[in-house]
Design an enzyme around this catalytic site. Structure first.
Site, PDB file in Angstrom:
ATOM      1  N   GLU A  84      47.730  46.298  44.545  1.00  0.00           N
ATOM      2  CA  GLU A  84      46.418  46.872  44.183  1.00  0.00           C
ATOM      3  C   GLU A  84      45.773  47.647  45.340  1.00  0.00           C
ATOM      4  OE1 GLU A  84      43.457  44.453  41.890  1.00  0.00           O
ATOM      5  OE2 GLU A  84      42.062  45.297  43.346  1.00  0.00           O
ATOM      6  N   SER A  89      42.380  40.591  45.303  1.00  0.00           N
ATOM      7  CA  SER A  89      43.682  40.481  44.625  1.00  0.00           C
ATOM      8  C   SER A  89      44.641  41.488  45.241  1.00  0.00           C
ATOM      9  CB  SER A  89      43.536  40.806  43.140  1.00  0.00           C
ATOM     10  OG  SER A  89      42.589  39.956  42.570  1.00  0.00           O
ATOM     11  N   ARG A 100      42.192  48.962  36.329  1.00  0.00           N
ATOM     12  CA  ARG A 100      42.276  49.268  37.776  1.00  0.00           C
ATOM     13  C   ARG A 100      42.769  50.698  38.027  1.00  0.00           C
ATOM     14  NH1 ARG A 100      39.989  45.212  37.246  1.00  0.00           N
ATOM     15  NH2 ARG A 100      40.285  43.229  38.345  1.00  0.00           N
TER      16      ARG A 100
HETATM   17  C1  LIG Z   1      37.121  39.159  48.338  1.00  0.00           C
HETATM   18  C2  LIG Z   1      37.390  40.373  47.464  1.00  0.00           C
HETATM   19  C3  LIG Z   1      37.193  40.284  46.100  1.00  0.00           C
HETATM   20  C4  LIG Z   1      37.429  41.396  45.285  1.00  0.00           C
HETATM   21  N1  LIG Z   1      37.227  41.266  43.935  1.00  0.00           N
HETATM   22  C5  LIG Z   1      37.441  42.324  43.117  1.00  0.00           C
HETATM   23  C6  LIG Z   1      37.230  42.198  41.709  1.00  0.00           C
HETATM   24  O1  LIG Z   1      36.836  41.151  41.208  1.00  0.00           O
HETATM   25  N2  LIG Z   1      37.464  43.283  40.938  1.00  0.00           N
HETATM   26  C7  LIG Z   1      37.875  44.472  41.467  1.00  0.00           C
HETATM   27  O2  LIG Z   1      38.058  45.432  40.697  1.00  0.00           O
HETATM   28  N3  LIG Z   1      38.074  44.618  42.783  1.00  0.00           N
HETATM   29  C8  LIG Z   1      37.870  43.579  43.622  1.00  0.00           C
HETATM   30  N4  LIG Z   1      38.085  43.706  44.971  1.00  0.00           N
HETATM   31  C9  LIG Z   1      38.559  44.993  45.510  1.00  0.00           C
HETATM   32  C10 LIG Z   1      37.426  45.897  46.047  1.00  0.00           C
HETATM   33  O3  LIG Z   1      36.268  45.166  46.292  1.00  0.00           O
HETATM   34  C11 LIG Z   1      37.100  47.044  45.091  1.00  0.00           C
HETATM   35  O4  LIG Z   1      38.251  47.800  44.821  1.00  0.00           O
HETATM   36  C12 LIG Z   1      36.018  47.961  45.644  1.00  0.00           C
HETATM   37  O5  LIG Z   1      35.627  48.889  44.660  1.00  0.00           O
HETATM   38  C13 LIG Z   1      36.467  48.708  46.898  1.00  0.00           C
HETATM   39  O6  LIG Z   1      35.325  49.323  47.455  1.00  0.00           O
HETATM   40  P1  LIG Z   1      35.293  49.840  48.932  1.00  0.00           P
HETATM   41  O7  LIG Z   1      34.020  50.597  49.101  1.00  0.00           O
HETATM   42  O8  LIG Z   1      35.529  48.734  49.869  1.00  0.00           O
HETATM   43  O9  LIG Z   1      36.524  50.884  48.919  1.00  0.00           O
HETATM   44  P2  LIG Z   1      37.643  51.072  50.021  1.00  0.00           P
HETATM   45  O10 LIG Z   1      38.469  49.846  50.094  1.00  0.00           O
HETATM   46  O11 LIG Z   1      37.066  51.602  51.271  1.00  0.00           O
HETATM   47  O12 LIG Z   1      38.506  52.227  49.337  1.00  0.00           O
HETATM   48  C14 LIG Z   1      39.319  51.935  48.210  1.00  0.00           C
HETATM   49  C15 LIG Z   1      39.862  53.261  47.650  1.00  0.00           C
HETATM   50  O13 LIG Z   1      38.772  54.004  47.108  1.00  0.00           O
HETATM   51  C16 LIG Z   1      38.724  55.305  47.692  1.00  0.00           C
HETATM   52  N5  LIG Z   1      37.319  55.643  47.848  1.00  0.00           N
HETATM   53  C17 LIG Z   1      36.377  54.911  48.473  1.00  0.00           C
HETATM   54  N6  LIG Z   1      35.182  55.518  48.391  1.00  0.00           N
HETATM   55  C18 LIG Z   1      35.390  56.683  47.708  1.00  0.00           C
HETATM   56  C19 LIG Z   1      34.551  57.759  47.306  1.00  0.00           C
HETATM   57  N7  LIG Z   1      33.246  57.776  47.586  1.00  0.00           N
HETATM   58  N8  LIG Z   1      35.118  58.805  46.647  1.00  0.00           N
HETATM   59  C20 LIG Z   1      36.450  58.799  46.361  1.00  0.00           C
HETATM   60  N9  LIG Z   1      37.281  57.808  46.702  1.00  0.00           N
HETATM   61  C21 LIG Z   1      36.753  56.763  47.364  1.00  0.00           C
HETATM   62  C22 LIG Z   1      39.411  55.167  49.038  1.00  0.00           C
HETATM   63  O14 LIG Z   1      39.937  56.407  49.465  1.00  0.00           O
HETATM   64  C23 LIG Z   1      40.499  54.167  48.719  1.00  0.00           C
HETATM   65  O15 LIG Z   1      41.602  54.834  48.146  1.00  0.00           O
HETATM   66  C24 LIG Z   1      37.854  42.618  45.836  1.00  0.00           C
HETATM   67  C25 LIG Z   1      38.035  42.721  47.221  1.00  0.00           C
HETATM   68  C26 LIG Z   1      37.793  41.601  48.045  1.00  0.00           C
HETATM   69  C27 LIG Z   1      37.964  41.734  49.529  1.00  0.00           C
END
Ligand SMILES: Cc1cc2nc3c(=O)[nH]c(=O)nc-3n(C[C@H](O)[C@H](O)[C@H](O)COP(=O)(O)OP(=O)(O)OC[C@H]3O[C@@H](n4cnc5c(N)ncnc54)[C@H](O)[C@@H]3O)c2cc1C
Length: 340
Positions: free
Chosen positions: A335, A240, A166
Protein backbone atom coordinates in the site's frame (compact mmCIF):
# COMPACT_ATOMS: atom_id res chain seq x y z
CA UNK A 1 7.59 31.34 -3.64
CA UNK A 2 11.03 32.90 -3.35
CA UNK A 3 14.01 30.56 -3.37
CA UNK A 4 14.88 31.72 0.17
CA UNK A 5 11.84 29.74 1.38
CA UNK A 6 13.32 26.54 0.00
CA UNK A 7 15.32 24.29 2.31
CA UNK A 8 18.33 22.54 0.79
CA UNK A 9 19.32 18.99 1.77
CA UNK A 10 16.35 18.90 4.13
CA UNK A 11 16.17 16.04 6.62
CA UNK A 12 13.07 13.93 5.92
CA UNK A 13 13.41 11.46 8.79
CA UNK A 14 10.80 13.41 10.78
CA UNK A 15 8.58 13.78 7.71
CA UNK A 16 7.85 10.08 7.18
CA UNK A 17 6.14 7.99 9.84
CA UNK A 18 8.33 4.93 9.11
CA UNK A 19 11.18 7.23 10.15
CA UNK A 20 13.46 6.18 7.30
CA UNK A 21 16.55 8.33 6.94
CA UNK A 22 16.60 10.49 3.78
CA UNK A 23 17.11 14.03 2.55
CA UNK A 24 15.30 16.16 0.01
CA UNK A 25 17.59 18.09 -2.33
CA UNK A 26 15.16 21.05 -2.21
CA UNK A 27 12.11 21.14 0.07
CA UNK A 28 9.40 23.80 -0.25
CA UNK A 29 6.24 24.35 1.81
CA UNK A 30 3.99 26.63 -0.25
CA UNK A 31 1.09 28.01 1.79
CA UNK A 32 -0.95 29.56 -1.05
CA UNK A 33 -1.96 28.66 -4.59
CA UNK A 34 0.07 31.63 -5.86
CA UNK A 35 3.20 30.41 -4.06
CA UNK A 36 2.68 26.92 -5.48
CA UNK A 37 2.18 28.27 -9.00
CA UNK A 38 5.32 30.37 -8.75
CA UNK A 39 7.32 27.43 -7.47
CA UNK A 40 6.22 25.28 -10.41
CA UNK A 41 6.87 28.08 -12.90
CA UNK A 42 10.40 28.74 -11.62
CA UNK A 43 11.64 25.15 -11.45
CA UNK A 44 13.62 23.70 -14.35
CA UNK A 45 11.10 21.59 -16.30
CA UNK A 46 13.32 18.49 -16.19
CA UNK A 47 13.85 18.68 -12.42
CA UNK A 48 12.42 15.64 -10.54
CA UNK A 49 9.37 16.56 -8.47
CA UNK A 50 7.72 14.83 -5.51
CA UNK A 51 4.79 15.84 -3.36
CA UNK A 52 4.50 14.66 0.21
CA UNK A 53 1.96 15.34 2.93
CA UNK A 54 2.40 13.90 6.41
CA UNK A 55 4.58 11.06 5.10
CA UNK A 56 2.28 8.44 6.65
CA UNK A 57 1.98 6.31 3.53
CA UNK A 58 5.52 6.41 2.19
CA UNK A 59 8.57 4.21 1.90
CA UNK A 60 11.35 6.67 1.11
CA UNK A 61 14.00 4.50 -0.54
CA UNK A 62 16.78 7.04 -0.87
CA UNK A 63 17.41 10.78 -0.92
CA UNK A 64 14.83 12.63 -3.00
CA UNK A 65 16.39 14.42 -5.96
CA UNK A 66 15.11 17.75 -7.25
CA UNK A 67 12.16 19.51 -5.66
CA UNK A 68 9.94 18.07 -2.94
CA UNK A 69 6.75 19.96 -2.17
CA UNK A 70 5.07 19.61 1.20
CA UNK A 71 1.84 21.58 0.92
CA UNK A 72 1.03 24.03 3.71
CA UNK A 73 -2.26 25.34 2.26
CA UNK A 74 -4.52 25.76 5.26
CA UNK A 75 -8.16 26.57 5.98
CA UNK A 76 -11.48 24.83 6.57
CA UNK A 77 -14.86 26.43 5.99
CA UNK A 78 -18.51 25.78 5.33
CA UNK A 79 -19.15 26.92 1.75
CA UNK A 80 -22.91 26.32 1.40
CA UNK A 81 -25.80 24.45 2.95
CA UNK A 82 -29.40 23.39 2.46
CA UNK A 83 -31.90 21.70 4.73
CA UNK A 84 -30.16 18.33 4.47
CA UNK A 85 -26.55 18.93 3.55
CA UNK A 86 -23.52 21.04 4.36
CA UNK A 87 -20.67 21.57 1.91
CA UNK A 88 -17.24 22.13 3.43
CA UNK A 89 -13.95 23.01 1.80
CA UNK A 90 -10.46 22.37 3.18
CA UNK A 91 -6.94 23.18 2.03
CA UNK A 92 -4.58 20.41 0.96
CA UNK A 93 -2.19 21.07 3.86
CA UNK A 94 -4.80 20.66 6.61
CA UNK A 95 -4.29 17.66 8.90
CA UNK A 96 -6.98 15.20 7.91
CA UNK A 97 -8.08 14.49 11.47
CA UNK A 98 -8.43 18.22 12.26
CA UNK A 99 -11.01 18.37 9.47
CA UNK A 100 -12.80 15.28 10.81
CA UNK A 101 -12.78 16.66 14.38
CA UNK A 102 -14.16 20.04 13.28
CA UNK A 103 -17.00 18.60 11.16
CA UNK A 104 -17.98 16.14 13.89
CA UNK A 105 -18.01 18.98 16.46
CA UNK A 106 -20.51 20.78 14.24
CA UNK A 107 -22.69 17.63 14.37
CA UNK A 108 -22.28 16.99 10.63
CA UNK A 109 -22.35 13.37 9.56
CA UNK A 110 -20.01 11.80 7.02
CA UNK A 111 -16.39 11.74 8.20
CA UNK A 112 -16.67 10.16 11.65
CA UNK A 113 -15.63 6.65 10.50
CA UNK A 114 -12.46 8.18 9.01
CA UNK A 115 -11.32 9.56 12.38
CA UNK A 116 -7.66 9.48 13.36
CA UNK A 117 -6.28 8.53 9.93
CA UNK A 118 -2.90 10.28 9.83
CA UNK A 119 -1.88 12.59 7.01
CA UNK A 120 -3.22 15.54 5.10
CA UNK A 121 -6.36 16.52 3.23
CA UNK A 122 -4.32 16.73 0.00
CA UNK A 123 -3.25 13.10 0.22
CA UNK A 124 -6.70 11.76 1.18
CA UNK A 125 -8.08 11.50 -2.40
CA UNK A 126 -4.78 10.08 -3.70
CA UNK A 127 -5.53 6.62 -2.30
CA UNK A 128 -9.20 7.28 -1.48
CA UNK A 129 -8.67 6.75 2.24
CA UNK A 130 -11.07 4.40 3.93
CA UNK A 131 -11.82 2.85 7.29
CA UNK A 132 -14.67 1.20 9.20
CA UNK A 133 -16.87 0.67 6.15
CA UNK A 134 -16.55 4.19 4.71
CA UNK A 135 -14.40 5.59 1.90
CA UNK A 136 -13.62 9.23 1.21
CA UNK A 137 -15.21 8.90 -2.26
CA UNK A 138 -18.66 8.66 -0.61
CA UNK A 139 -18.49 12.27 0.59
CA UNK A 140 -16.35 14.03 -2.04
CA UNK A 141 -18.10 16.78 -3.98
CA UNK A 142 -14.99 17.92 -5.84
CA UNK A 143 -11.21 17.74 -5.76
CA UNK A 144 -9.22 20.88 -6.59
CA UNK A 145 -5.82 20.39 -8.18
CA UNK A 146 -3.03 22.36 -9.78
CA UNK A 147 -1.70 20.91 -13.00
CA UNK A 148 2.08 20.62 -12.63
CA UNK A 149 2.85 21.37 -16.31
CA UNK A 150 0.68 24.48 -16.65
CA UNK A 151 0.07 25.76 -13.11
CA UNK A 152 -3.66 25.77 -13.95
CA UNK A 153 -6.20 25.17 -11.19
CA UNK A 154 -8.82 22.55 -12.12
CA UNK A 155 -11.79 21.04 -10.31
CA UNK A 156 -12.79 17.39 -10.66
CA UNK A 157 -16.17 16.07 -9.59
CA UNK A 158 -16.01 12.82 -7.58
CA UNK A 159 -17.29 10.93 -10.66
CA UNK A 160 -14.21 12.09 -12.61
CA UNK A 161 -11.67 10.86 -10.03
CA UNK A 162 -11.78 7.06 -10.77
CA UNK A 163 -12.12 6.37 -7.06
CA UNK A 164 -11.76 2.68 -6.15
CA UNK A 165 -10.46 0.69 -3.16
CA UNK A 166 -7.27 2.59 -2.12
CA UNK A 167 -7.04 4.06 -5.60
CA UNK A 168 -7.87 7.07 -7.75
CA UNK A 169 -6.78 8.69 -11.02
CA UNK A 170 -4.23 10.68 -8.96
CA UNK A 171 -2.54 7.45 -7.88
CA UNK A 172 -2.91 5.62 -11.19
CA UNK A 173 -3.30 7.16 -14.65
CA UNK A 174 -2.52 10.75 -13.62
CA UNK A 175 0.26 10.01 -11.12
CA UNK A 176 2.54 13.06 -10.90
CA UNK A 177 0.35 15.17 -13.18
CA UNK A 178 -1.56 17.11 -10.53
CA UNK A 179 -1.02 18.44 -7.03
CA UNK A 180 -4.17 18.18 -4.94
CA UNK A 181 -4.63 21.60 -3.36
CA UNK A 182 -8.02 21.21 -1.71
CA UNK A 183 -11.20 19.24 -1.28
CA UNK A 184 -14.89 20.02 -1.13
CA UNK A 185 -17.04 17.52 0.73
CA UNK A 186 -20.79 17.12 1.03
CA UNK A 187 -21.81 16.12 4.55
CA UNK A 188 -25.21 15.39 6.05
CA UNK A 189 -27.11 17.32 8.68
CA UNK A 190 -29.25 14.43 9.85
CA UNK A 191 -28.41 11.12 8.14
CA UNK A 192 -27.85 7.97 10.21
CA UNK A 193 -24.24 7.01 10.83
CA UNK A 194 -22.76 3.93 9.20
CA UNK A 195 -22.14 1.46 12.04
CA UNK A 196 -22.34 -1.70 9.95
CA UNK A 197 -18.64 -2.54 10.27
CA UNK A 198 -17.22 -5.07 12.78
CA UNK A 199 -16.47 -3.29 16.07
CA UNK A 200 -18.98 -0.50 15.42
CA UNK A 201 -21.72 -3.04 14.78
CA UNK A 202 -20.76 -4.85 17.99
CA UNK A 203 -20.95 -1.61 20.00
CA UNK A 204 -23.90 0.24 18.41
CA UNK A 205 -25.75 -2.75 16.92
CA UNK A 206 -28.60 -2.81 19.42
CA UNK A 207 -29.27 0.96 19.25
CA UNK A 208 -31.65 2.91 17.04
CA UNK A 209 -29.28 3.95 14.20
CA UNK A 210 -30.85 7.41 13.94
CA UNK A 211 -29.96 8.08 17.59
CA UNK A 212 -26.22 7.31 17.16
CA UNK A 213 -24.34 10.61 16.83
CA UNK A 214 -21.24 11.25 14.69
CA UNK A 215 -19.44 12.23 17.92
CA UNK A 216 -20.19 8.84 19.52
CA UNK A 217 -18.97 7.02 16.40
CA UNK A 218 -15.81 9.14 16.30
CA UNK A 219 -15.09 8.36 19.97
CA UNK A 220 -15.54 4.64 19.35
CA UNK A 221 -13.41 4.65 16.18
CA UNK A 222 -10.63 6.47 18.05
CA UNK A 223 -10.82 4.02 20.94
CA UNK A 224 -10.66 0.97 18.64
CA UNK A 225 -7.88 2.42 16.49
CA UNK A 226 -5.79 3.30 19.56
CA UNK A 227 -6.21 -0.23 20.91
CA UNK A 228 -5.28 -1.92 17.62
CA UNK A 229 -2.84 0.27 15.74
CA UNK A 230 0.60 1.36 16.91
CA UNK A 231 0.95 5.14 17.23
CA UNK A 232 3.69 6.14 14.76
CA UNK A 233 5.00 8.67 17.30
CA UNK A 234 5.81 5.75 19.63
CA UNK A 235 6.56 2.97 17.11
CA UNK A 236 7.41 4.01 13.55
CA UNK A 237 5.05 2.56 10.92
CA UNK A 238 3.08 3.46 7.81
CA UNK A 239 -0.26 1.86 8.74
CA UNK A 240 -1.43 -1.14 6.72
CA UNK A 241 1.54 -2.22 4.66
CA UNK A 242 -0.47 -4.30 2.17
CA UNK A 243 -3.87 -3.88 0.55
CA UNK A 244 -6.53 -6.48 1.24
CA UNK A 245 -6.32 -8.66 -1.89
CA UNK A 246 -9.44 -9.24 -3.97
CA UNK A 247 -9.62 -12.72 -5.50
CA UNK A 248 -12.08 -14.47 -7.86
CA UNK A 249 -15.05 -16.24 -6.28
CA UNK A 250 -13.81 -19.73 -7.22
CA UNK A 251 -10.37 -19.04 -5.73
CA UNK A 252 -12.04 -17.88 -2.50
CA UNK A 253 -14.24 -21.01 -2.43
CA UNK A 254 -11.16 -23.21 -2.78
CA UNK A 255 -9.34 -21.29 -0.01
CA UNK A 256 -12.39 -21.50 2.27
CA UNK A 257 -12.37 -25.27 1.89
CA UNK A 258 -8.70 -25.61 2.79
CA UNK A 259 -8.71 -22.85 5.45
CA UNK A 260 -12.13 -22.77 7.17
CA UNK A 261 -11.05 -19.77 9.28
CA UNK A 262 -10.38 -17.60 6.20
CA UNK A 263 -11.49 -14.01 6.81
CA UNK A 264 -13.18 -12.91 3.60
CA UNK A 265 -15.84 -10.43 2.48
CA UNK A 266 -17.92 -10.76 -0.67
CA UNK A 267 -17.67 -7.73 -2.97
CA UNK A 268 -19.18 -6.85 -6.33
CA UNK A 269 -15.80 -7.43 -8.02
CA UNK A 270 -14.84 -10.69 -6.21
CA UNK A 271 -13.96 -11.65 -2.64
CA UNK A 272 -11.79 -9.40 -0.47
CA UNK A 273 -9.44 -11.30 1.86
CA UNK A 274 -8.12 -9.88 5.12
CA UNK A 275 -4.40 -9.45 4.39
CA UNK A 276 -3.67 -9.30 8.13
CA UNK A 277 -5.13 -12.79 8.60
CA UNK A 278 -3.09 -14.20 5.71
CA UNK A 279 0.09 -12.67 7.15
CA UNK A 280 -0.66 -13.99 10.62
CA UNK A 281 -1.32 -17.50 9.26
CA UNK A 282 1.95 -17.31 7.33
CA UNK A 283 3.68 -16.91 10.71
CA UNK A 284 4.65 -13.26 10.51
CA UNK A 285 2.56 -11.69 13.28
CA UNK A 286 4.99 -10.21 15.80
CA UNK A 287 7.99 -11.64 13.93
CA UNK A 288 11.06 -9.51 13.23
CA UNK A 289 13.63 -9.44 10.48
CA UNK A 290 16.51 -7.26 11.66
CA UNK A 291 15.28 -3.88 12.91
CA UNK A 292 11.82 -4.25 11.31
CA UNK A 293 8.92 -6.56 11.99
CA UNK A 294 5.21 -7.17 11.55
CA UNK A 295 3.34 -5.75 14.55
CA UNK A 296 2.49 -8.12 17.37
CA UNK A 297 -1.15 -6.96 17.64
CA UNK A 298 -1.88 -6.08 14.00
CA UNK A 299 0.01 -8.29 11.55
CA UNK A 300 -0.77 -5.99 8.62
CA UNK A 301 1.36 -3.17 10.05
CA UNK A 302 5.08 -3.21 9.34
CA UNK A 303 7.01 -1.46 12.11
CA UNK A 304 10.49 0.01 12.40
CA UNK A 305 11.83 -0.89 15.84
CA UNK A 306 14.64 1.62 15.33
CA UNK A 307 17.43 2.35 12.92
CA UNK A 308 15.90 0.59 9.89
CA UNK A 309 16.81 1.41 6.31
CA UNK A 310 14.47 1.19 3.33
CA UNK A 311 16.34 -2.00 2.32
CA UNK A 312 15.31 -3.59 5.66
CA UNK A 313 11.69 -2.61 5.05
CA UNK A 314 11.64 -3.92 1.49
CA UNK A 315 13.39 -7.18 2.48
CA UNK A 316 10.74 -7.88 5.11
CA UNK A 317 7.91 -6.93 2.76
CA UNK A 318 9.26 -9.30 0.16
CA UNK A 319 9.65 -12.18 2.67
CA UNK A 320 6.06 -11.71 3.85
CA UNK A 321 4.78 -11.54 0.28
CA UNK A 322 6.69 -14.72 -0.62
CA UNK A 323 5.38 -16.70 2.38
CA UNK A 324 1.78 -15.62 1.82
CA UNK A 325 2.07 -16.59 -1.85
CA UNK A 326 3.56 -19.99 -1.00
CA UNK A 327 0.86 -20.80 1.56
CA UNK A 328 -2.23 -19.35 -0.10
CA UNK A 329 -1.33 -18.62 -3.74
CA UNK A 330 -2.45 -15.04 -3.11
CA UNK A 331 -0.37 -12.07 -4.15
CA UNK A 332 -0.11 -9.10 -1.78
CA UNK A 333 0.20 -5.57 -3.12
CA UNK A 334 2.12 -2.97 -1.13
CA UNK A 335 0.00 0.00 0.00
CA UNK A 336 2.58 2.70 0.89
CA UNK A 337 4.09 4.54 -2.05
CA UNK A 338 7.79 4.09 -2.87
CA UNK A 339 9.68 7.36 -3.34
CA UNK A 340 11.57 8.43 -5.37
C1 LIG B 1 -0.99 4.44 11.94
C2 LIG B 1 -1.54 4.61 10.53
C3 LIG B 1 -2.86 4.30 10.27
C4 LIG B 1 -3.37 4.46 8.98
N1 LIG B 1 -4.69 4.14 8.77
C5 LIG B 1 -5.22 4.29 7.53
C6 LIG B 1 -6.59 3.96 7.30
O1 LIG B 1 -7.32 3.55 8.20
N2 LIG B 1 -7.08 4.12 6.04
C7 LIG B 1 -6.30 4.60 5.03
O2 LIG B 1 -6.82 4.73 3.90
N3 LIG B 1 -5.02 4.92 5.22
C8 LIG B 1 -4.46 4.78 6.44
N4 LIG B 1 -3.14 5.09 6.66
C9 LIG B 1 -2.32 5.58 5.53
C10 LIG B 1 -2.22 7.12 5.45
O3 LIG B 1 -2.56 7.71 6.66
C11 LIG B 1 -3.09 7.70 4.34
O4 LIG B 1 -2.77 7.12 3.11
C12 LIG B 1 -2.96 9.21 4.24
O5 LIG B 1 -3.91 9.71 3.33
C13 LIG B 1 -1.56 9.64 3.80
O6 LIG B 1 -1.47 11.04 3.97
P1 LIG B 1 -0.10 11.79 4.01
O7 LIG B 1 -0.41 13.25 4.00
O8 LIG B 1 0.72 11.30 5.12
O9 LIG B 1 0.51 11.38 2.57
P2 LIG B 1 2.00 10.94 2.25
O10 LIG B 1 2.28 9.65 2.93
O11 LIG B 1 2.94 12.06 2.45
O12 LIG B 1 1.87 10.67 0.68
C14 LIG B 1 1.16 9.53 0.21
C15 LIG B 1 1.03 9.65 -1.32
O13 LIG B 1 0.16 10.74 -1.61
C16 LIG B 1 0.80 11.65 -2.50
N5 LIG B 1 0.38 12.98 -2.10
C17 LIG B 1 0.47 13.52 -0.87
N6 LIG B 1 -0.04 14.76 -0.86
C18 LIG B 1 -0.45 15.02 -2.14
C19 LIG B 1 -1.05 16.13 -2.79
N7 LIG B 1 -1.35 17.25 -2.13
N8 LIG B 1 -1.29 16.05 -4.12
C20 LIG B 1 -0.99 14.91 -4.81
N9 LIG B 1 -0.44 13.83 -4.25
C21 LIG B 1 -0.17 13.88 -2.93
C22 LIG B 1 2.29 11.45 -2.28
O14 LIG B 1 3.02 11.83 -3.42
C23 LIG B 1 2.35 9.96 -2.03
O15 LIG B 1 2.37 9.27 -3.26
C24 LIG B 1 -2.57 4.95 7.94
C25 LIG B 1 -1.24 5.29 8.20
C26 LIG B 1 -0.71 5.13 9.50
C27 LIG B 1 0.71 5.52 9.77
Amino acid sequence: MSTEGIQREADLSGLNTLRLPARAQRLARPATLDALEQLLAERPQDEPLQVIGGGSNLVIQSDLPGLTICLAIDGMAKVKEDDHHVWVAAGGGVHWDDLVAWTVEQGWQGLENLSLIPGTVGAAPFQNIGAYGVELSQVVEQVTVMEVASGKVLHFAASECDFAYRDSRFKSRDRGRYIITGLELRLNRTAACNVSYGPLQAHFGGQDPTAVTPAAVRDKVIEVRRSKLPDPAALANAGSFFKNPVVATDKAAQLRQTFPGLVAFDQAEGVKLAAGWLIEQAGWKGRRLGPVGMHSEQALVLVNHGGASSADVLALASAVRRDVWERFGVSLEQEPVLLP
